[in-house]
Design a protein around this motif. Structure first.
Motif, PDB file in Angstrom:
ATOM      1  N   SER A 155      52.850   5.700  84.330  1.00 22.32           N
ATOM      2  CA  SER A 155      51.528   6.202  84.708  1.00 22.32           C
ATOM      3  C   SER A 155      51.243   6.055  86.197  1.00 22.32           C
ATOM      4  O   SER A 155      50.087   6.146  86.618  1.00 22.32           O
ATOM      5  CB  SER A 155      50.441   5.475  83.915  1.00 22.32           C
ATOM      6  OG  SER A 155      50.505   4.066  84.158  1.00 22.32           O
ATOM      7  N   ARG A 156      52.281   5.800  86.973  1.00 24.02           N
ATOM      8  CA  ARG A 156      52.096   5.663  88.406  1.00 24.02           C
ATOM      9  C   ARG A 156      51.921   7.043  89.061  1.00 24.02           C
ATOM     10  O   ARG A 156      52.202   8.081  88.463  1.00 24.02           O
ATOM     11  CB  ARG A 156      53.287   4.943  89.022  1.00 24.02           C
ATOM     12  CG  ARG A 156      53.443   3.503  88.543  1.00 24.02           C
ATOM     13  CD  ARG A 156      54.702   2.880  89.127  1.00 24.02           C
ATOM     14  NE  ARG A 156      54.890   1.514  88.630  1.00 24.02           N
ATOM     15  CZ  ARG A 156      55.963   0.762  88.906  1.00 24.02           C
ATOM     16  NH1 ARG A 156      56.934   1.245  89.702  1.00 24.02           N
ATOM     17  NH2 ARG A 156      56.059  -0.470  88.413  1.00 24.02           N
ATOM     18  N   LYS A 191      50.893  12.438  88.163  1.00 19.68           N
ATOM     19  CA  LYS A 191      51.534  11.282  87.558  1.00 19.68           C
ATOM     20  C   LYS A 191      53.058  11.453  87.558  1.00 19.68           C
ATOM     21  O   LYS A 191      53.578  12.563  87.622  1.00 19.68           O
ATOM     22  CB  LYS A 191      51.033  11.080  86.129  1.00 19.68           C
ATOM     23  CG  LYS A 191      49.525  10.869  86.033  1.00 19.68           C
ATOM     24  CD  LYS A 191      49.080   9.646  86.826  1.00 19.68           C
ATOM     25  CE  LYS A 191      47.580   9.453  86.766  1.00 19.68           C
ATOM     26  NZ  LYS A 191      47.130   8.301  87.587  1.00 19.68           N
ATOM     27  N   CYS A 192      53.734  10.340  87.477  1.00 18.20           N
ATOM     28  CA  CYS A 192      55.199  10.333  87.469  1.00 18.20           C
ATOM     29  C   CYS A 192      55.721  11.041  86.214  1.00 18.20           C
ATOM     30  O   CYS A 192      55.172  10.899  85.117  1.00 18.20           O
ATOM     31  CB  CYS A 192      55.697   8.890  87.529  1.00 18.20           C
ATOM     32  SG  CYS A 192      57.503   8.747  87.560  1.00 18.20           S
ATOM     33  N   LYS A 193      56.780  11.843  86.419  1.00 18.71           N
ATOM     34  CA  LYS A 193      57.360  12.596  85.307  1.00 18.71           C
ATOM     35  C   LYS A 193      58.221  11.730  84.384  1.00 18.71           C
ATOM     36  O   LYS A 193      58.624  12.192  83.315  1.00 18.71           O
ATOM     37  CB  LYS A 193      58.212  13.751  85.850  1.00 18.71           C
ATOM     38  CG  LYS A 193      57.409  14.823  86.572  1.00 18.71           C
ATOM     39  CD  LYS A 193      58.308  15.932  87.051  1.00 18.71           C
ATOM     40  CE  LYS A 193      57.519  17.018  87.772  1.00 18.71           C
ATOM     41  NZ  LYS A 193      58.405  18.105  88.259  1.00 18.71           N
ATOM     42  N   HIS A 194      58.507  10.519  84.816  1.00 21.90           N
ATOM     43  CA  HIS A 194      59.347   9.652  83.988  1.00 21.90           C
ATOM     44  C   HIS A 194      58.570   9.215  82.744  1.00 21.90           C
ATOM     45  O   HIS A 194      57.351   9.062  82.769  1.00 21.90           O
ATOM     46  CB  HIS A 194      59.791   8.415  84.789  1.00 21.90           C
ATOM     47  CG  HIS A 194      60.966   7.721  84.204  1.00 21.90           C
ATOM     48  ND1 HIS A 194      60.844   6.766  83.207  1.00 21.90           N
ATOM     49  CD2 HIS A 194      62.293   7.830  84.464  1.00 21.90           C
ATOM     50  CE1 HIS A 194      62.033   6.318  82.884  1.00 21.90           C
ATOM     51  NE2 HIS A 194      62.949   6.944  83.641  1.00 21.90           N
ATOM     52  N   ASP A 195      59.308   9.051  81.646  1.00 16.47           N
ATOM     53  CA  ASP A 195      58.666   8.675  80.381  1.00 16.47           C
ATOM     54  C   ASP A 195      57.988   7.307  80.497  1.00 16.47           C
ATOM     55  O   ASP A 195      58.544   6.363  81.070  1.00 16.47           O
ATOM     56  CB  ASP A 195      59.700   8.647  79.247  1.00 16.47           C
ATOM     57  CG  ASP A 195      60.284  10.015  78.987  1.00 16.47           C
ATOM     58  OD1 ASP A 195      59.607  11.010  79.326  1.00 16.47           O
ATOM     59  OD2 ASP A 195      61.418  10.104  78.460  1.00 16.47           O
ATOM     60  N   ASN A 201      39.583  15.396  89.367  1.00 16.25           N
ATOM     61  CA  ASN A 201      38.256  15.130  89.920  1.00 16.25           C
ATOM     62  C   ASN A 201      38.061  13.656  90.278  1.00 16.25           C
ATOM     63  O   ASN A 201      36.915  13.235  90.483  1.00 16.25           O
ATOM     64  CB  ASN A 201      37.177  15.554  88.925  1.00 16.25           C
ATOM     65  CG  ASN A 201      37.159  17.042  88.689  1.00 16.25           C
ATOM     66  OD1 ASN A 201      37.398  17.832  89.605  1.00 16.25           O
ATOM     67  ND2 ASN A 201      36.902  17.445  87.456  1.00 16.25           N
ATOM     68  N   PHE A 202      39.163  12.897  90.327  1.00 15.84           N
ATOM     69  CA  PHE A 202      39.063  11.462  90.595  1.00 15.84           C
ATOM     70  C   PHE A 202      40.108  11.065  91.630  1.00 15.84           C
ATOM     71  O   PHE A 202      41.092  11.782  91.862  1.00 15.84           O
ATOM     72  CB  PHE A 202      39.262  10.654  89.311  1.00 15.84           C
ATOM     73  CG  PHE A 202      38.236  10.970  88.247  1.00 15.84           C
ATOM     74  CD1 PHE A 202      37.007  10.316  88.243  1.00 15.84           C
ATOM     75  CD2 PHE A 202      38.498  11.897  87.263  1.00 15.84           C
ATOM     76  CE1 PHE A 202      36.066  10.600  87.266  1.00 15.84           C
ATOM     77  CE2 PHE A 202      37.568  12.187  86.293  1.00 15.84           C
ATOM     78  CZ  PHE A 202      36.343  11.537  86.290  1.00 15.84           C
ATOM     79  N   CYS A 203      39.890   9.913  92.207  1.00 14.27           N
ATOM     80  CA  CYS A 203      40.849   9.376  93.152  1.00 14.27           C
ATOM     81  C   CYS A 203      42.002   8.706  92.391  1.00 14.27           C
ATOM     82  O   CYS A 203      42.018   8.666  91.159  1.00 14.27           O
ATOM     83  CB  CYS A 203      40.153   8.367  94.073  1.00 14.27           C
ATOM     84  SG  CYS A 203      39.485   6.930  93.204  1.00 14.27           S
ATOM     85  N   VAL A 204      42.966   8.171  93.137  1.00 15.37           N
ATOM     86  CA  VAL A 204      44.131   7.555  92.491  1.00 15.37           C
ATOM     87  C   VAL A 204      43.729   6.305  91.718  1.00 15.37           C
ATOM     88  O   VAL A 204      44.228   6.045  90.609  1.00 15.37           O
ATOM     89  CB  VAL A 204      45.187   7.206  93.569  1.00 15.37           C
ATOM     90  CG1 VAL A 204      46.371   6.475  92.934  1.00 15.37           C
ATOM     91  CG2 VAL A 204      45.663   8.466  94.277  1.00 15.37           C
ATOM     92  N   ARG A 205      42.813   5.545  92.235  1.00 15.44           N
ATOM     93  CA  ARG A 205      42.398   4.308  91.577  1.00 15.44           C
ATOM     94  C   ARG A 205      41.706   4.570  90.241  1.00 15.44           C
ATOM     95  O   ARG A 205      41.826   3.780  89.303  1.00 15.44           O
ATOM     96  CB  ARG A 205      41.481   3.526  92.510  1.00 15.44           C
ATOM     97  CG  ARG A 205      41.053   2.179  91.966  1.00 15.44           C
ATOM     98  CD  ARG A 205      40.192   1.444  92.965  1.00 15.44           C
ATOM     99  NE  ARG A 205      39.778   0.139  92.454  1.00 15.44           N
ATOM    100  CZ  ARG A 205      38.996  -0.715  93.109  1.00 15.44           C
ATOM    101  NH1 ARG A 205      38.556  -0.396  94.334  1.00 15.44           N
ATOM    102  NH2 ARG A 205      38.667  -1.877  92.573  1.00 15.44           N
ATOM    103  N   GLY A 263      58.277  14.782  92.006  1.00 14.73           N
ATOM    104  CA  GLY A 263      57.334  14.493  90.932  1.00 14.73           C
ATOM    105  C   GLY A 263      57.536  13.132  90.308  1.00 14.73           C
ATOM    106  O   GLY A 263      57.165  12.913  89.147  1.00 14.73           O
ATOM    107  N   LEU A 264      58.124  12.178  91.054  1.00 11.01           N
ATOM    108  CA  LEU A 264      58.378  10.820  90.555  1.00 11.01           C
ATOM    109  C   LEU A 264      57.663   9.815  91.444  1.00 11.01           C
ATOM    110  O   LEU A 264      57.359  10.085  92.607  1.00 11.01           O
ATOM    111  CB  LEU A 264      59.879  10.531  90.544  1.00 11.01           C
ATOM    112  CG  LEU A 264      60.762  11.472  89.706  1.00 11.01           C
ATOM    113  CD1 LEU A 264      62.233  11.156  89.924  1.00 11.01           C
ATOM    114  CD2 LEU A 264      60.409  11.355  88.217  1.00 11.01           C
ATOM    115  N   CYS A 265      57.426   8.654  90.877  1.00 10.93           N
ATOM    116  CA  CYS A 265      56.852   7.575  91.673  1.00 10.93           C
ATOM    117  C   CYS A 265      57.922   7.014  92.601  1.00 10.93           C
ATOM    118  O   CYS A 265      59.096   7.399  92.528  1.00 10.93           O
ATOM    119  CB  CYS A 265      56.275   6.489  90.764  1.00 10.93           C
ATOM    120  SG  CYS A 265      57.516   5.680  89.718  1.00 10.93           S
ATOM    121  N   MET A 266      57.554   6.092  93.464  1.00 10.24           N
ATOM    122  CA  MET A 266      58.504   5.558  94.431  1.00 10.24           C
ATOM    123  C   MET A 266      59.633   4.793  93.753  1.00 10.24           C
ATOM    124  O   MET A 266      60.802   4.879  94.169  1.00 10.24           O
ATOM    125  CB  MET A 266      57.770   4.655  95.428  1.00 10.24           C
ATOM    126  CG  MET A 266      56.734   5.379  96.268  1.00 10.24           C
ATOM    127  SD  MET A 266      55.922   4.319  97.484  1.00 10.24           S
ATOM    128  CE  MET A 266      57.292   3.920  98.545  1.00 10.24           C
TER     129      MET A 266
END
Length: 225
Positions: free
Chosen positions: A202-203, A195-199, A185-189, A210-213
């Motif tokens: 929080s990106r 969220k990134c699946k890596h341990d 219910n919120f934007c990215v900011r 399913g990972l961040c860049m």
């Protein structure tokens, strides 16, 4: 003759004398004549007639050779269609995608969901995406478009505008008018989106991995090595 001249006689009626009145009164006081009613037809005859009629009606229903058999609408299925449905008893009702590990519903007369090739596909040459309408995908002009002039983006949600012009779900943070991301219910900011699946990361996740860049590029490097 003198007595006959004073009386009015009709050609078809006898003169009313004392002897005639006595005869009429004796006839009225006679016992009534009993008339026996005619016997009604028995119920067995009517029941047999109705039974024969029902037999003939059922025989005419079953003996229609020109009636076509409805087959299941599902691809590669020749079973007879169930009652009040275009599918057979196996394919009617909610159906799951037959892809291993997929819990989505199968689309249309296909056996798979949209992500695995089911449902209507885009008719543009060389495109295999799911069609937003009967013919094309969103990239090739399918689906509803934004009502704002000079905007050709896809309309989002139940409204008639795209995300940039206020369509779809909005962020519930106060004084924020950005669009809500994914199922949040919120934007990215403000913490929305996948969220990134890596341990301990929080990106925001990008793409199908399913990972961040940053972690997606590391994953590609490990595959190359």
């Amino acid at each position: 003759q003198g007595q006959g001249q004073g009386q009015v006689q009709f050609p078809f009626c006898a003169p009313t004398t004392r002897s005639n009145l006595k005869v009429k009164s004796s006839v009225l006081h006679q016992a009534p004549i009993s008339i026996s009613p005619q016997p009604k037809p028995t119920a067995s005859v009517s029941s047999s007639a109705s039974a024969s009629a029902s037999v003939t009606s059922t025989s005419t229903r079953t003996s229609s050779p020109n009636k076509k058999r409805k087959t299941c609408r599902m691809d590669d299925c020749n079973e007879s269609a169930a009652r009040r449905t275009p599918y057979c008893s196996k394919h009617c009702g909610p159906r799951k995608c037959e892809q291993d590990g997929c819990t989505k519903c199968a689309q249309g007369r296909t056996r798979f969901c949209i992500a695995h090739g089911g449902g209507r596909r885009c008719q543009y040459e060389g495109c295999s995406k799911g069609a937003r309408d009967r013919h094309f995908c969103a990239f090739h002009g399918g689906g509803r478009r934004c009502n704002v002039k000079t905007c050709s983006k896809l309309a989002v949600g139940k409204g008639f505008t795209c995300t940039a012009h206020g369509g779809g779900r909005r962020c519930q943070q106060e004084t924020c008018s950005k669009s809500a991301q994914s199922s949040s219910n919120f934007c990215v900011r403000h913490g929305g989106g996948r969220k990134c699946k890596h341990d301990n990361c929080s990106r925001v996740a990008r793409g199908k991995l399913g990972l961040c860049m940053a972690h997606a590029s590391q994953h590609e490097k490990t595959l190359e090595d």
